[in-house]
Scaffold this active site. Sequence first.
Site, PDB file in Angstrom:
ATOM      1  N   HIS A 139      12.555  36.350  -1.187  1.00  0.00           N
ATOM      2  CA  HIS A 139      13.635  35.645  -1.891  1.00  0.00           C
ATOM      3  C   HIS A 139      14.875  35.634  -1.007  1.00  0.00           C
ATOM      4  O   HIS A 139      15.209  36.647  -0.393  1.00  0.00           O
ATOM      5  CB  HIS A 139      13.949  36.353  -3.204  1.00  0.00           C
ATOM      6  CG  HIS A 139      15.129  35.776  -3.930  1.00  0.00           C
ATOM      7  ND1 HIS A 139      15.038  34.619  -4.679  1.00  0.00           N
ATOM      8  CD2 HIS A 139      16.418  36.180  -4.004  1.00  0.00           C
ATOM      9  CE1 HIS A 139      16.228  34.350  -5.199  1.00  0.00           C
ATOM     10  NE2 HIS A 139      17.096  35.286  -4.800  1.00  0.00           N
ATOM     11  N   GLY A 162       0.830  -1.198   0.000  1.00  0.00           N
ATOM     12  CA  GLY A 162       0.000   0.000   0.000  1.00  0.00           C
ATOM     13  C   GLY A 162       0.861   1.242   0.000  1.00  0.00           C
ATOM     14  O   GLY A 162       1.738   1.395   0.856  1.00  0.00           O
TER      15      GLY A 162
END
Length: 463
Positions: free
Chosen positions: A442, A179
């Site tokens: 940034h 799974g």
Amino acid sequence: MDYDLIIIGSGPGGYVAAIRASQLKMKVAVVEKAELGGICLNWGCIPTKSLLKSAQVFEYITHAAEYGITIAGEAKPDFGAIISRSRGVADSMSKGIQFLFKKNNIVHIKGYGKLAGNNSVEVEDAEGSKKNYTAKNIIVATGARSKELPSLKQDGKKIIGYREAMTLPKQPGSMVVVGSGAIGSEFASFYQSIGTSVTLVEFLPRIVPNEDEEVSKQLERSFKKMKMKIMTDSSVESVDTSGEKCKVTVKTAKGTEVIETDIVFSAVGVSPNLENIGLEKTGVKTEKGKVTVDDFYRTTVPGVYAIGDIVHGPALAHVASAEGIICVEKMAGVETDPLDYNNIPACTYTNPEIASVGMTESAAREAGFEIRVGKFPFTASGKASAAGAKDGFIKLIFDSKYGELLGAHMIGANVTEMIAEIVVARKLETTAHELIKSVHPHPTMSEAIMEAAAAAYGEVIHI
């Protein structure tokens, strides 16, 4: 009545509902036979993240030279210490819930609770003594357990579920994980990272099948880079545990293969805990194995409510918490809105992480939308390059007509911390233009969201 509200179960649905109800001046009791916090805090969300953090630290150490760091000697994982740390983190969080209960005057009734008729809960303690408590309202929040398949009957030693996977006495040399949903993929990522040879078996054509197809492909590439074996379109037919190793018979598209492994970990989903909680005594209706509720979690019986994994909806901790808050606010007469199940974030804490919300690209097309898709790879991110975490991307899906943000799909370092921006944006009906014009800091991983939005409209700067 003994209480205004009794809650059966103290998981992230039950304990959060209890605290909110107390804030709303209700007299509250929570029935819990085990540790406060339920599966999430004790055997799920929290301890698994501890394990994954240990794996991440080990990976940093083994790749230290890439960061200009010299390590004397060979780094080795101390499996017992990793497990011990994980259990310590879980224990600390559970104690935190005890503190919150005391702070909010919430009574913890220790024992196994079940509905016992109108406005009544029967609690059986560890000695077998039974006592009934009454309340104006009752919330059933009994959660779920690991699902078992006939071909994967768990014995707790060689064929295990998530509880045993967190407390194994020693690190296995090899493991078959059956799974590839969030639970299976996270444990596969953890064990492979610390040196266990993992084979991940998935019945469907791709791993993490609920995610966007491109995300699935990226995770498979990343897993294979870790030397993990991936078997899709495959099913476990039987497991022979008679010998020293398990012999796992796997049916694939090309035929049958037998894999020898130390441990088989079954991660094929969860089953709601509805047995022996007295639903039949009160007449609470169920449908397709889950309790039937309305938008505010009222069952078909007045005064009885249900939240979390036992009702229809995603079986996620944050969903259960949101449901619990909405449920008690409505109960207290506070004006509240139904939960928007179309704006629920999903996170998988593999390496790299996955986070998503809203429609996948294929779902949007199938729904008839004309779409714009923007994608920004972390290979073009300065922060990702500096961090040595260039695997992955941000993918945003917009409705071409109105610029509506239909879905977001992320895979990469720390994306589980970034998805909330998209959830809030969708809640506020933010358009692509507004995302593009919202200045992102940034250098950060999160500026990839702005860049992906710009990419959808031909305005991207850095690719």
